[in-house]
Design a protein around this motif. Sequence first.
Motif, PDB file in Angstrom:
ATOM      1  N   TYR A   1     -13.067  -8.356  13.814  1.00  0.00           N
ATOM      2  CA  TYR A   1     -12.546  -7.310  12.925  1.00  0.00           C
ATOM      3  C   TYR A   1     -13.682  -6.756  12.080  1.00  0.00           C
ATOM      4  O   TYR A   1     -14.460  -7.512  11.477  1.00  0.00           O
ATOM      5  CB  TYR A   1     -11.434  -7.852  12.037  1.00  0.00           C
ATOM      6  N   VAL A   2     -13.763  -5.440  12.018  1.00  0.00           N
ATOM      7  CA  VAL A   2     -14.822  -4.771  11.264  1.00  0.00           C
ATOM      8  C   VAL A   2     -14.224  -4.207   9.982  1.00  0.00           C
ATOM      9  O   VAL A   2     -13.361  -3.321  10.026  1.00  0.00           O
ATOM     10  CB  VAL A   2     -15.478  -3.644  12.090  1.00  0.00           C
ATOM     11  N   LEU A   3     -14.664  -4.726   8.865  1.00  0.00           N
ATOM     12  CA  LEU A   3     -14.201  -4.229   7.571  1.00  0.00           C
ATOM     13  C   LEU A   3     -14.840  -2.887   7.263  1.00  0.00           C
ATOM     14  O   LEU A   3     -16.056  -2.712   7.414  1.00  0.00           O
ATOM     15  CB  LEU A   3     -14.551  -5.220   6.466  1.00  0.00           C
ATOM     16  N   ARG A   4     -14.004  -1.935   6.844  1.00  0.00           N
ATOM     17  CA  ARG A   4     -14.496  -0.598   6.515  1.00  0.00           C
ATOM     18  C   ARG A   4     -14.058  -0.231   5.102  1.00  0.00           C
ATOM     19  O   ARG A   4     -13.253  -0.931   4.481  1.00  0.00           O
ATOM     20  CB  ARG A   4     -13.947   0.438   7.513  1.00  0.00           C
ATOM     21  N   GLN A   5     -14.523   0.899   4.658  1.00  0.00           N
ATOM     22  CA  GLN A   5     -14.124   1.381   3.339  1.00  0.00           C
ATOM     23  C   GLN A   5     -12.623   1.595   3.280  1.00  0.00           C
ATOM     24  O   GLN A   5     -11.997   1.407   2.233  1.00  0.00           O
ATOM     25  CB  GLN A   5     -14.862   2.683   3.024  1.00  0.00           C
ATOM     26  N   ALA A   6     -12.027   1.988   4.415  1.00  0.00           N
ATOM     27  CA  ALA A   6     -10.587   2.225   4.452  1.00  0.00           C
ATOM     28  C   ALA A   6      -9.797   0.963   4.138  1.00  0.00           C
ATOM     29  O   ALA A   6      -8.687   1.035   3.579  1.00  0.00           O
ATOM     30  CB  ALA A   6     -10.183   2.773   5.822  1.00  0.00           C
ATOM     31  N   ASP A   7     -10.324  -0.222   4.498  1.00  0.00           N
ATOM     32  CA  ASP A   7      -9.622  -1.474   4.188  1.00  0.00           C
ATOM     33  C   ASP A   7      -9.463  -1.636   2.688  1.00  0.00           C
ATOM     34  O   ASP A   7      -8.370  -1.949   2.194  1.00  0.00           O
ATOM     35  CB  ASP A   7     -10.408  -2.655   4.767  1.00  0.00           C
ATOM     36  N   ASP A   8     -10.536  -1.457   1.965  1.00  0.00           N
ATOM     37  CA  ASP A   8     -10.481  -1.589   0.507  1.00  0.00           C
ATOM     38  C   ASP A   8      -9.606  -0.507  -0.114  1.00  0.00           C
ATOM     39  O   ASP A   8      -8.837  -0.772  -1.050  1.00  0.00           O
ATOM     40  CB  ASP A   8     -11.892  -1.516  -0.073  1.00  0.00           C
ATOM     41  N   ALA A   9      -9.726   0.723   0.417  1.00  0.00           N
ATOM     42  CA  ALA A   9      -8.968   1.839  -0.165  1.00  0.00           C
ATOM     43  C   ALA A   9      -7.466   1.641   0.019  1.00  0.00           C
ATOM     44  O   ALA A   9      -6.676   1.863  -0.919  1.00  0.00           O
ATOM     45  CB  ALA A   9      -9.416   3.155   0.470  1.00  0.00           C
ATOM     46  N   LEU A  10      -7.047   1.231   1.226  1.00  0.00           N
ATOM     47  CA  LEU A  10      -5.622   1.048   1.473  1.00  0.00           C
ATOM     48  C   LEU A  10      -5.062  -0.100   0.641  1.00  0.00           C
ATOM     49  O   LEU A  10      -3.995   0.027   0.015  1.00  0.00           O
ATOM     50  CB  LEU A  10      -5.372   0.787   2.960  1.00  0.00           C
ATOM     51  N   LEU A  11      -5.771  -1.210   0.604  1.00  0.00           N
ATOM     52  CA  LEU A  11      -5.273  -2.360  -0.147  1.00  0.00           C
ATOM     53  C   LEU A  11      -5.172  -2.042  -1.633  1.00  0.00           C
ATOM     54  O   LEU A  11      -4.174  -2.383  -2.292  1.00  0.00           O
ATOM     55  CB  LEU A  11      -6.189  -3.563   0.073  1.00  0.00           C
ATOM     56  N   ALA A  12      -6.165  -1.352  -2.158  1.00  0.00           N
ATOM     57  CA  ALA A  12      -6.128  -0.993  -3.573  1.00  0.00           C
ATOM     58  C   ALA A  12      -4.960  -0.064  -3.871  1.00  0.00           C
ATOM     59  O   ALA A  12      -4.289  -0.189  -4.909  1.00  0.00           O
ATOM     60  CB  ALA A  12      -7.443  -0.336  -3.982  1.00  0.00           C
ATOM     61  N   THR A  13      -4.687   0.865  -2.964  1.00  0.00           N
ATOM     62  CA  THR A  13      -3.573   1.801  -3.158  1.00  0.00           C
ATOM     63  C   THR A  13      -2.238   1.065  -3.149  1.00  0.00           C
ATOM     64  O   THR A  13      -1.361   1.314  -3.994  1.00  0.00           O
ATOM     65  CB  THR A  13      -3.594   2.876  -2.065  1.00  0.00           C
ATOM     66  N   LEU A  14      -2.070   0.140  -2.216  1.00  0.00           N
ATOM     67  CA  LEU A  14      -0.818  -0.606  -2.112  1.00  0.00           C
ATOM     68  C   LEU A  14      -0.632  -1.541  -3.308  1.00  0.00           C
ATOM     69  O   LEU A  14       0.488  -1.692  -3.823  1.00  0.00           O
ATOM     70  CB  LEU A  14      -0.804  -1.401  -0.816  1.00  0.00           C
ATOM     71  N   GLN A  15      -1.696  -2.170  -3.742  1.00  0.00           N
ATOM     72  CA  GLN A  15      -1.593  -3.069  -4.889  1.00  0.00           C
ATOM     73  C   GLN A  15      -1.267  -2.312  -6.171  1.00  0.00           C
ATOM     74  O   GLN A  15      -0.653  -2.869  -7.091  1.00  0.00           O
ATOM     75  CB  GLN A  15      -2.900  -3.853  -5.045  1.00  0.00           C
ATOM     76  N   ALA A  16      -1.647  -1.025  -6.208  1.00  0.00           N
ATOM     77  CA  ALA A  16      -1.322  -0.194  -7.376  1.00  0.00           C
ATOM     78  C   ALA A  16       0.060   0.425  -7.262  1.00  0.00           C
ATOM     79  O   ALA A  16       0.443   1.249  -8.107  1.00  0.00           O
ATOM     80  CB  ALA A  16      -2.383   0.896  -7.534  1.00  0.00           C
ATOM     81  N   ARG A  17       0.826   0.063  -6.209  1.00  0.00           N
ATOM     82  CA  ARG A  17       2.175   0.581  -5.970  1.00  0.00           C
ATOM     83  C   ARG A  17       2.190   2.093  -5.744  1.00  0.00           C
ATOM     84  O   ARG A  17       3.149   2.787  -6.080  1.00  0.00           O
ATOM     85  CB  ARG A  17       3.126   0.251  -7.130  1.00  0.00           C
ATOM     86  N   GLU A  18       1.129   2.596  -5.163  1.00  0.00           N
ATOM     87  CA  GLU A  18       1.066   4.020  -4.845  1.00  0.00           C
ATOM     88  C   GLU A  18       1.498   4.244  -3.395  1.00  0.00           C
ATOM     89  O   GLU A  18       1.251   3.418  -2.523  1.00  0.00           O
ATOM     90  CB  GLU A  18      -0.362   4.554  -5.039  1.00  0.00           C
ATOM     91  N   PHE A  19       2.138   5.376  -3.145  1.00  0.00           N
ATOM     92  CA  PHE A  19       2.482   5.746  -1.779  1.00  0.00           C
ATOM     93  C   PHE A  19       1.203   6.221  -1.074  1.00  0.00           C
ATOM     94  O   PHE A  19       0.276   6.735  -1.711  1.00  0.00           O
ATOM     95  CB  PHE A  19       3.525   6.859  -1.766  1.00  0.00           C
ATOM     96  N   SER A  20       1.169   6.065   0.239  1.00  0.00           N
ATOM     97  CA  SER A  20      -0.031   6.444   0.975  1.00  0.00           C
ATOM     98  C   SER A  20       0.330   6.806   2.414  1.00  0.00           C
ATOM     99  O   SER A  20       1.442   6.524   2.888  1.00  0.00           O
ATOM    100  CB  SER A  20      -1.056   5.305   0.968  1.00  0.00           C
ATOM    101  N   TYR A  21      -0.620   7.417   3.108  1.00  0.00           N
ATOM    102  CA  TYR A  21      -0.432   7.704   4.532  1.00  0.00           C
ATOM    103  C   TYR A  21      -1.770   7.639   5.250  1.00  0.00           C
ATOM    104  O   TYR A  21      -2.813   7.997   4.705  1.00  0.00           O
ATOM    105  CB  TYR A  21       0.243   9.061   4.758  1.00  0.00           C
ATOM    106  N   VAL A  22      -1.727   7.106   6.471  1.00  0.00           N
ATOM    107  CA  VAL A  22      -2.899   6.990   7.326  1.00  0.00           C
ATOM    108  C   VAL A  22      -2.582   7.751   8.608  1.00  0.00           C
ATOM    109  O   VAL A  22      -1.955   7.212   9.530  1.00  0.00           O
ATOM    110  CB  VAL A  22      -3.241   5.519   7.641  1.00  0.00           C
ATOM    111  N   LEU A  23      -2.960   9.006   8.641  1.00  0.00           N
ATOM    112  CA  LEU A  23      -2.665   9.873   9.782  1.00  0.00           C
ATOM    113  C   LEU A  23      -3.975  10.282  10.433  1.00  0.00           C
ATOM    114  O   LEU A  23      -4.795  10.970   9.828  1.00  0.00           O
ATOM    115  CB  LEU A  23      -1.888  11.109   9.325  1.00  0.00           C
ATOM    116  N   ASP A  24      -4.175   9.828  11.655  1.00  0.00           N
ATOM    117  CA  ASP A  24      -5.434  10.106  12.351  1.00  0.00           C
ATOM    118  C   ASP A  24      -5.195   9.972  13.846  1.00  0.00           C
ATOM    119  O   ASP A  24      -4.087   9.665  14.290  1.00  0.00           O
ATOM    120  CB  ASP A  24      -6.520   9.136  11.880  1.00  0.00           C
TER     121      ASP A  24
END
Length: 463
Positions: free
Chosen positions: A18-41
């Motif tokens: 598994y390759v950790l990317r910036q997106a890993d930190d960004a998604l986890l931080a968003t979810l922990q802050a109880r923010e809605f998010s979307y990953v569309l690609d």
Amino acid sequence: MSSFFVAGGNLAPDAPCYVLRQADDALLATLQAREFSYVLDTRQVGKSSLMVRAAAQLRRDKVRVAILDLTGIGQNVSPEQWYSGLLAQLGAALGLEDALEDFADDHPQLGPAQRFFGAIREVALPAASAPLALFVDEIDAVRSLPFPTDEFFAGVRAFYNRRADDGELKRLTICLLGSATPDSLVRDARVTPFNIGQRIVPTDFTLLEARPLAEGFGDGGMHAIERILYWTDGHPYLTQRLCQAVAEVGHCDNGSVDRAVARLFFHESAREEETNLSFVQRRVLEGGEDVTALLELYRRARRKEIQEEPGSPLGAILKLSGIVRSVRGQLRVRNRIYARVFDETWINRSIPDGERRRQRAAFLRGLLPTATVAVAGLVATGFLTVRSLHSEQETTRSLDAIQRREQQWKAALEALANERANHSSADAALRQLAEDRLRSTQEENTELRKRLGISPETDLRLR
């Protein structure tokens, strides 16, 4: 060591490749802050693996997690069946099957969407004091359903907007993942595109991020990774797939990597057999009504990076196919493998036949009449001129002019034939038309010489 790498499918949270990317930190931080998010690609860039890893960390943080996979519900279903399928997945994930089913049975007067969102608010959230993270994966599956799902996205938006006034909803976060654009998820053009929350972009691997993959090769592994990224530019699936192939060979030199690239991606049927290449090709060629304009935009991006136009539907389709990506506001081909596989020959061959015929017809309308009029006009002028001449010298000059025009006409037709030499049988017919036209012109000139009484000796000397 080829088993070290995983190409295709979700990676386990503890997978060594598994390759950790910036997106890993960004998604986890968003979810922990109880923010809605979307990953569309585009597909096969690690969206679902990103979700699985984030979900595992949230569970360790005592967050309740439910993952709803829309492909598991099916497509030939009614709205009632579809929302019931979502509710069943939610109940199984949270251990609330009976409670959610009872809520649905007790509210038959509500529509399917209202019952689903009502069950989340009135049953799932109050069932525990812990936060709830809801992932909806493969969200693009809604585009294949026989009914509009605008109500679903309206319900998500309503939850998002109501959090300011509803304390229970502050414990809820929703993340949508899939291969789609926000505006393609909502069918009604009068409805605002679904773009609420934080957008998470799963970028391709950098060399620094990809360093853990070197462990799968042993000695010389980092050298292999450098050469692999030369070809893939960090595309997650292509990188893992190429790592697998190189590890199977057991050599990490540049030659071994290059031969693996050719074996996997550059053979004649690779665009149909290799899953990623097949998806890219299908998404481009079936991506919209104006395939020709789409291919021409890709041709421009392939020849030179071009400025991305915000809101351009063609640019969005190309990016969603994965064949190009946006880099500092410029569209560029995603990697060297795509540039080689989807080359100029592929573009020309993929342009719809009707458009190719139109282009050829336009070319002929511009070239053939012009050349024909020029030759016919010169023939008529030569005929009148020669009739008025009384010396062989003047006759020779007139005939020489006719022959020069004839040679120019021949050269133009030969250039046309060469330009189209690589096309299909329809282009062979075009070349035949050019040859027939030249033959007709030569016959007219021969007939003219006969009427003018020019001797074969004079004609031969002039040639």
